[in-house]
Design a protein around this motif. Structure first.
Motif: not given
Length: 182
Positions: A126-154
């Motif tokens: 839920x925190x990552x905004x992913x569906x229950x059926x998400x796979x490892x690839x979708x997990x990594x993509x969503x993680x990197x997207x959210x890190x870029x969005x919230x990181x102070x350097x960006x």
């Protein structure tokens, strides 16, 4: 008839079909005390003159008349979130979907691959905004997207999203070691 009880009132030969407390000491911890058997007419007369409180002190009467007498003991709560706990689905077959339909809305969604998720893993999704059926690839993509969005350097050094970034990192750490994403 032989063996039939006779009314215990002196001089009455009617059958003693109805029991009433015997005169004398009241029952206690071991039970109600002694009984005597009366015919219909005599049990009616007994009921008209019977007084439960005879022989009690004022304090004993007050204790018996309290509205919550006997309910002082605390008990364990059996709350299940406002609904009955769903039955164990492995225990029966429900071909008409009569029982499962009631609990379908409260049951968490299952993964298509059959891998189970814990409550913490569902919260992390839920925190990552992913569906229950998400796979490892979708997990990594969503993680990197959210890190870029919230990181102070960006965000030009803006630290207002730091708590959201921390939640995303914790969620990713939880999910990457989960069996469903192995």
């Amino acid at each position: 008839m032989p063996g039939e009880r006779v009314c215990s009132e002196p001089g009455c030969l009617e059958p003693g079909e109805f029991r009433a407390p015997a005169d004398g000491p009241r029952g206690g911890f071991d039970g109600p005390g002694e009984w005597r058997f009366l015919c219909l007419d005599h049990v009616r007369a007994f009921n008209q003159r019977y007084n439960f409180f005879t022989g009690m002190t004022a304090d004993e009467i007050a204790a018996q008349q309290r509205p919550y007498a006997g309910w002082e003991r605390e008990t364990r709560a059996f709350s299940t979130g406002g609904a009955d706990r769903p039955p164990s689905w492995a225990d029966f077959v429900d071909p008409l979907d009569a029982i499962q339909a009631r609990f379908r809305a409260t049951r968490p969604a299952e993964r298509q691959d059959g891998r189970g998720l814990s409550g913490d893993e569902r919260k992390a999704l839920k925190v990552l905004g992913l569906e229950v059926d998400a796979d490892r690839r979708a997990l990594r993509q969503r993680y990197s997207e959210l890190v870029r969005r919230y990181h102070p350097d960006r965000n030009g050094g803006d630290r207002s999203h730091e708590s959201a970034l921390q939640a995303v990192i914790e969620a990713y750490q939880t999910l990457r070691s989960a069996a469903a994403f192995a």
